[in-house]
Structures are given as C-alpha cells and as structure tokens.
Design a protein around this motif. Structure first.
Motif: not given
Ligand code: SF4
Length: 71
Positions: A8, A10-11, A13, A33
């Motif tokens: 994920d 979006n999660r 970090q 990335t």
C-alpha cells in the motif's frame, strides 16, 4: 506456486526496512519511490515475510497465489 505481494504505497512512508530485509524484492527507484516484485519466487518467501513484519506501518500484504484467503 508464487507469492503475491501488494504494498500500500499510500501508507508506505519510505522507511526502507523492507529494502533492508529483502533487497532482491524491494528497491527504491528514486529517493521516494518504492519498487517491488509483484510475484516474488518462493526462494525469497522468508525474506518477504521478514520485510512484511519489519514494515512499521504494515503496508506490505502477501498471499499465496493459490491459497484461499483465511476467513
Ligand atoms: S518498510 Fe514499509 S514503509 Fe518502509 S519502505 Fe517498505 S513498505 Fe514502505
């Protein structure tokens, strides 16, 4: 049999623990990335499990492609 891997993003970090745990599966494409193999082979299954366990935000999910999901 292969492992299906989903991160994920979006999660994520970008902590990089997964890259450290499984450098042949996860890598940073640029500073920010994360890239990874979607179906890493069984020979790196242990590494992938360690990477999933090491991720501080539990962004890594993995499954056997042929296994039913637990209910
Ligand atoms: S360990 Fe988790 S947060 Fe860190 S780079 Fe990997 S997926 Fe992202």
């Amino acid at each position: 049999m292969s492992t299906r891997l989903v991160v994920d993003l979006n999660r994520c970090q970008n902590y990089g623990q997964c890259v450290y745990a499984a450098p042949t599966v996860f890598r940073f494409h640029s500073e920010e990335t994360l890239e990874y193999d979607y179906e890493p082979g069984d020979h790196v299954r242990d590494q992938v499990e360690r990477a999933a366990a090491a991720c501080p935000v539990q962004a890594i999910a993995l499954d056997r492609a042929t296994e039913e999901l637990p209910r």
